[in-house]
Design an enzyme around this catalytic site. Sequence first.
Site, PDB file in Angstrom:
ATOM      1  N   GLU A 188       0.119  -9.738  -1.037  1.00  0.00           N
ATOM      2  CA  GLU A 188       0.077 -11.777  -0.348  1.00  0.00           C
ATOM      3  C   GLU A 188      -1.221 -12.280  -1.861  1.00  0.00           C
ATOM      4  O   GLU A 188      -0.701 -12.874  -1.968  1.00  0.00           O
ATOM      5  CB  GLU A 188      -0.142 -11.438   0.701  1.00  0.00           C
ATOM      6  CG  GLU A 188       1.069 -11.564   1.770  1.00  0.00           C
ATOM      7  CD  GLU A 188       2.320 -12.642   1.662  1.00  0.00           C
ATOM      8  OE1 GLU A 188       1.982 -13.477   0.911  1.00  0.00           O
ATOM      9  OE2 GLU A 188       3.010 -12.500   2.505  1.00  0.00           O
ATOM     10  N   LYS A 230      -5.246 -20.965  -2.739  1.00  0.00           N
ATOM     11  CA  LYS A 230      -3.971 -21.037  -1.408  1.00  0.00           C
ATOM     12  C   LYS A 230      -4.988 -22.603  -0.358  1.00  0.00           C
ATOM     13  O   LYS A 230      -4.142 -22.982  -0.485  1.00  0.00           O
ATOM     14  CB  LYS A 230      -3.764 -20.546  -0.020  1.00  0.00           C
ATOM     15  CG  LYS A 230      -3.278 -20.799   1.078  1.00  0.00           C
ATOM     16  CD  LYS A 230      -2.551 -20.006   1.887  1.00  0.00           C
ATOM     17  CE  LYS A 230      -1.823 -20.859   2.719  1.00  0.00           C
ATOM     18  NZ  LYS A 230      -0.838 -20.083   3.876  1.00  0.00           N
ATOM     19  N   HIS A 255      12.719 -12.328   2.583  1.00  0.00           N
ATOM     20  CA  HIS A 255      12.676 -12.556   4.612  1.00  0.00           C
ATOM     21  C   HIS A 255      14.469 -12.114   4.614  1.00  0.00           C
ATOM     22  O   HIS A 255      14.372 -11.533   5.701  1.00  0.00           O
ATOM     23  CB  HIS A 255      13.096 -14.497   4.211  1.00  0.00           C
ATOM     24  CG  HIS A 255      13.377 -14.806   5.297  1.00  0.00           C
ATOM     25  ND1 HIS A 255      14.896 -14.848   6.153  1.00  0.00           N
ATOM     26  CD2 HIS A 255      12.258 -14.640   6.603  1.00  0.00           C
ATOM     27  CE1 HIS A 255      14.311 -15.770   7.593  1.00  0.00           C
ATOM     28  NE2 HIS A 255      13.010 -15.653   7.643  1.00  0.00           N
ATOM     29  N   HIS A 269       6.009  -6.871   6.372  1.00  0.00           N
ATOM     30  CA  HIS A 269       6.636  -8.677   5.313  1.00  0.00           C
ATOM     31  C   HIS A 269       6.160  -8.790   3.844  1.00  0.00           C
ATOM     32  O   HIS A 269       6.757  -9.293   3.049  1.00  0.00           O
ATOM     33  CB  HIS A 269       5.597  -9.535   6.297  1.00  0.00           C
ATOM     34  CG  HIS A 269       5.905 -10.787   6.359  1.00  0.00           C
ATOM     35  ND1 HIS A 269       6.841 -11.289   5.370  1.00  0.00           N
ATOM     36  CD2 HIS A 269       4.639 -11.590   5.277  1.00  0.00           C
ATOM     37  CE1 HIS A 269       6.584 -13.097   5.145  1.00  0.00           C
ATOM     38  NE2 HIS A 269       5.080 -12.887   4.449  1.00  0.00           N
TER      39      HIS A 269
HETATM   40  P1  NAD Z   1      -0.518  -8.466  12.689  1.00  0.00           P
HETATM   41  O1  NAD Z   1      -0.745  -9.347  13.436  1.00  0.00           O
HETATM   42  O2  NAD Z   1       0.603  -7.450  13.623  1.00  0.00           O
HETATM   43  O3  NAD Z   1      -1.323  -7.135  11.892  1.00  0.00           O
HETATM   44  C1  NAD Z   1      -0.908  -5.214  11.200  1.00  0.00           C
HETATM   45  C2  NAD Z   1      -1.568  -4.561  12.418  1.00  0.00           C
HETATM   46  O4  NAD Z   1      -2.854  -4.320  12.075  1.00  0.00           O
HETATM   47  C3  NAD Z   1      -1.493  -5.063  14.106  1.00  0.00           C
HETATM   48  O5  NAD Z   1      -0.691  -3.662  14.799  1.00  0.00           O
HETATM   49  C4  NAD Z   1      -2.661  -5.039  14.217  1.00  0.00           C
HETATM   50  O6  NAD Z   1      -3.238  -4.955  15.447  1.00  0.00           O
HETATM   51  C5  NAD Z   1      -3.457  -4.134  13.369  1.00  0.00           C
HETATM   52  N1  NAD Z   1      -4.816  -5.414  13.042  1.00  0.00           N
HETATM   53  C6  NAD Z   1      -5.130  -6.122  12.665  1.00  0.00           C
HETATM   54  N2  NAD Z   1      -6.288  -6.001  11.949  1.00  0.00           N
HETATM   55  C7  NAD Z   1      -7.102  -5.267  11.885  1.00  0.00           C
HETATM   56  C8  NAD Z   1      -8.086  -4.067  11.477  1.00  0.00           C
HETATM   57  N3  NAD Z   1      -9.193  -4.488  11.311  1.00  0.00           N
HETATM   58  N4  NAD Z   1      -8.158  -2.584  12.032  1.00  0.00           N
HETATM   59  C9  NAD Z   1      -7.064  -2.162  12.339  1.00  0.00           C
HETATM   60  N5  NAD Z   1      -6.231  -2.453  12.986  1.00  0.00           N
HETATM   61  C10 NAD Z   1      -5.930  -4.283  12.794  1.00  0.00           C
HETATM   62  O7  NAD Z   1       0.397  -8.479  11.383  1.00  0.00           O
HETATM   63  P2  NAD Z   1      -0.247  -9.287  10.291  1.00  0.00           P
HETATM   64  O8  NAD Z   1       0.556  -8.685   8.949  1.00  0.00           O
HETATM   65  O9  NAD Z   1      -1.414  -9.315   9.816  1.00  0.00           O
HETATM   66  O10 NAD Z   1       0.447 -10.918  10.224  1.00  0.00           O
HETATM   67  C11 NAD Z   1       1.959 -10.719  10.326  1.00  0.00           C
HETATM   68  C12 NAD Z   1       2.653 -12.220  10.746  1.00  0.00           C
HETATM   69  O11 NAD Z   1       2.263 -12.926  10.064  1.00  0.00           O
HETATM   70  C13 NAD Z   1       3.659 -12.244  11.063  1.00  0.00           C
HETATM   71  O12 NAD Z   1       4.053 -12.740  12.159  1.00  0.00           O
HETATM   72  C14 NAD Z   1       3.787 -13.362   9.637  1.00  0.00           C
HETATM   73  O13 NAD Z   1       4.986 -13.918  10.481  1.00  0.00           O
HETATM   74  C15 NAD Z   1       2.798 -14.508  10.001  1.00  0.00           C
HETATM   75  N6  NAD Z   1       2.611 -15.321   9.306  1.00  0.00           N
HETATM   76  C16 NAD Z   1       2.165 -16.329   9.070  1.00  0.00           C
HETATM   77  C17 NAD Z   1       1.775 -16.636   7.870  1.00  0.00           C
HETATM   78  C18 NAD Z   1       1.442 -18.687   8.201  1.00  0.00           C
HETATM   79  O14 NAD Z   1       0.758 -19.159   7.439  1.00  0.00           O
HETATM   80  N7  NAD Z   1       0.613 -18.903   9.613  1.00  0.00           N
HETATM   81  C19 NAD Z   1       1.900 -16.653   6.529  1.00  0.00           C
HETATM   82  C20 NAD Z   1       1.674 -15.196   6.410  1.00  0.00           C
HETATM   83  C21 NAD Z   1       2.509 -14.735   7.514  1.00  0.00           C
HETATM   84  N1  GLY Z   2       2.361 -18.014   3.852  1.00  0.00           N
HETATM   85  C1  GLY Z   2       3.529 -19.229   3.340  1.00  0.00           C
HETATM   86  C2  GLY Z   2       2.004 -21.258   3.500  1.00  0.00           C
HETATM   87  O1  GLY Z   2       1.369 -21.374   4.591  1.00  0.00           O
HETATM   88  O2  GLY Z   2       2.994 -21.842   3.318  1.00  0.00           O
END
Ligand code: NAD
Ligand code: GLY
Length: 371
Positions: A188, A230, A255, A269
Site C-alpha cells: 500500500e 492520502k 479483490h 489484502h
Molecule cells: P489486521 O487488523 O487483521 O492485522 C493483521 C494482523 O496483525 C492481526 O493478526 C493483528 O492482530 C496483528 N497485529 C496488528 N498490529 C500488530 C503489531 N503491532 N504487532 C503484532 N501484531 C499485530 O489487518 P490489517 O492488514 O491491518 O487490515 C486489514 C483490514 O483493513 C481489512 O479488513 C481491510 O478491509 C481493511 N482496510 C480498510 C481500509 C479503509 O480505508 N478503511 C483500507 C484498507 C484496508
Molecule cells: N483504501 C482506499 C480508500 O480509503 O479510499
Amino acid sequence: MSPVESLSVALGERSYDIVVGPDLISNAAKLVAPLLDHQPVIIVTDENVAGYHLDNLSHSLKSAGITSTVITLPAGENTKGYEGFQGLLSKILNTSPERRSTLIALGGGVIGDITGFAASVILRGIDFIQIPTTLLAQVDSSVGGKTGINTRHGKNLVGSFYQPRLVLADITALSTLPRRELLAGYAEVAKYGLLGDKEFFEWLEKNGPALIEGDDTLRQQAVLKSCHAKANIVGRDEKEAGDRALLNLGHTFGHALEAETGFGEKLLHGEAVAIGMTMAFDLSAQLGLCPTDDAIRVRAHLKAMGLPVQPKDLTGQKWESAALLSHMAQDKKVRDGQITFILTRGIGNAFMTSDINVSEVEALLDQAIAA
Ligand code: NAD
Ligand code: GLY
C-alpha cells in the site's frame, strides 16, 4: 530516531491531525487528553495487539489521570462481521457510554474499521481516535474515514464514512509486526508512488529493503509521505465521487484474487494489491497506454521486496479467468454494469477508466494464470 511529525486531513469542521513518530502509544495521553470530554475512554483492541501494546497505552492514560475501559476482540478478519459487530456494540453499551464518550481503536485495519463503524452508530455517533498498529493501517485504513464490516455478500459492504478525531501512527509499534504483515502494508505504501508520485517510487526502490529490515527513520518517512498523499486525496474527495478511486490501484484485480482465496491468510489484502498493481501495469502496457519498461520495473521492485506479483506465486491455488472476471463484475466500483479500472500512463500517473474491453482483461488473466 526522527522527532514526531504531523499533518492534517483538511475536512472543514471534521478536520483532524495525523501524528507520526516513535513511542506515541507510550506517550498517547498528552495527545489524546485535549480531545476528551468524558471518561472512561473505551479502548478497542485485538488479542495480539493487546499482548504487545495495550499496557503502554493504559499506563500512559492512567499516569495522566485518564480512566479507561478495555474491549479485546479476537484477532483476524472474522471479527469484522455482523456477529463481531453486534458483540462489540453490546460490549460498548455495557459500559454505559454517553454522547461525549470516545472510543480508541488500537490495532490494525480490522479493529480500526469495526471500531470506527461502531463509533458512527452508537448513540447516533460518538468520537473515535485511531491508533493504527500495522503498516497497512498507518498508511491507509486509519486515514480517510472509511469504516465498515463484511457480510456474506462481500467485504466492507456495510459501513459509513466517519472520520476519526485523531490518528496516532506509532512507528515503534511496527517492530512487533510479523514480516509478512509488514510487507503486505508495504504494497500500500508503494501504491502511493505508483499512482501519483514517481519520485517516491524511486525513493522506495532505493530505501524499501532497509525500511522492511527495520530502519525506523525510513519507516517514518514512508508513513508520513503516504499519509500526506492520502490526506490530500481525501481532502479533495471524501466520499469517492472522483479522484479517491485512484487509491484503488491494483484493487479490482486484487479483490477478485482475494475473493477466490476466501479473504484470509492464504492471500493477505496487501499481497493481493501487489499482484493487482502488477496486473494493472501489465494491462496498461498491453493496451499501449504505459511503457512496457515501467510495467517491468514495477514487477521487479515488488518481487525484490518479497511480495507476490502474479497469481501463480500462490502455490497450490487453481485459478480460472471466468471466476476472476465474475468477481470483478461484482466490485463496488462497477457502474451501469461496466467495471472501472485504475490504469496508468506510467509510474506515478494513474487514471480511472470504464472503457476497457473485457476480452483484453480476459487475455491478460489467461496469460497471468497459465501454468
Ligand atoms: P489486521 O487488523 O487483521 O492485522 C493483521 C494482523 O496483525 C492481526 O493478526 C493483528 O492482530 C496483528 N497485529 C496488528 N498490529 C500488530 C503489531 N503491532 N504487532 C503484532 N501484531 C499485530 O489487518 P490489517 O492488514 O491491518 O487490515 C486489514 C483490514 O483493513 C481489512 O479488513 C481491510 O478491509 C481493511 N482496510 C480498510 C481500509 C479503509 O480505508 N478503511 C483500507 C484498507 C484496508
Ligand atoms: N483504501 C482506499 C480508500 O480509503 O479510499
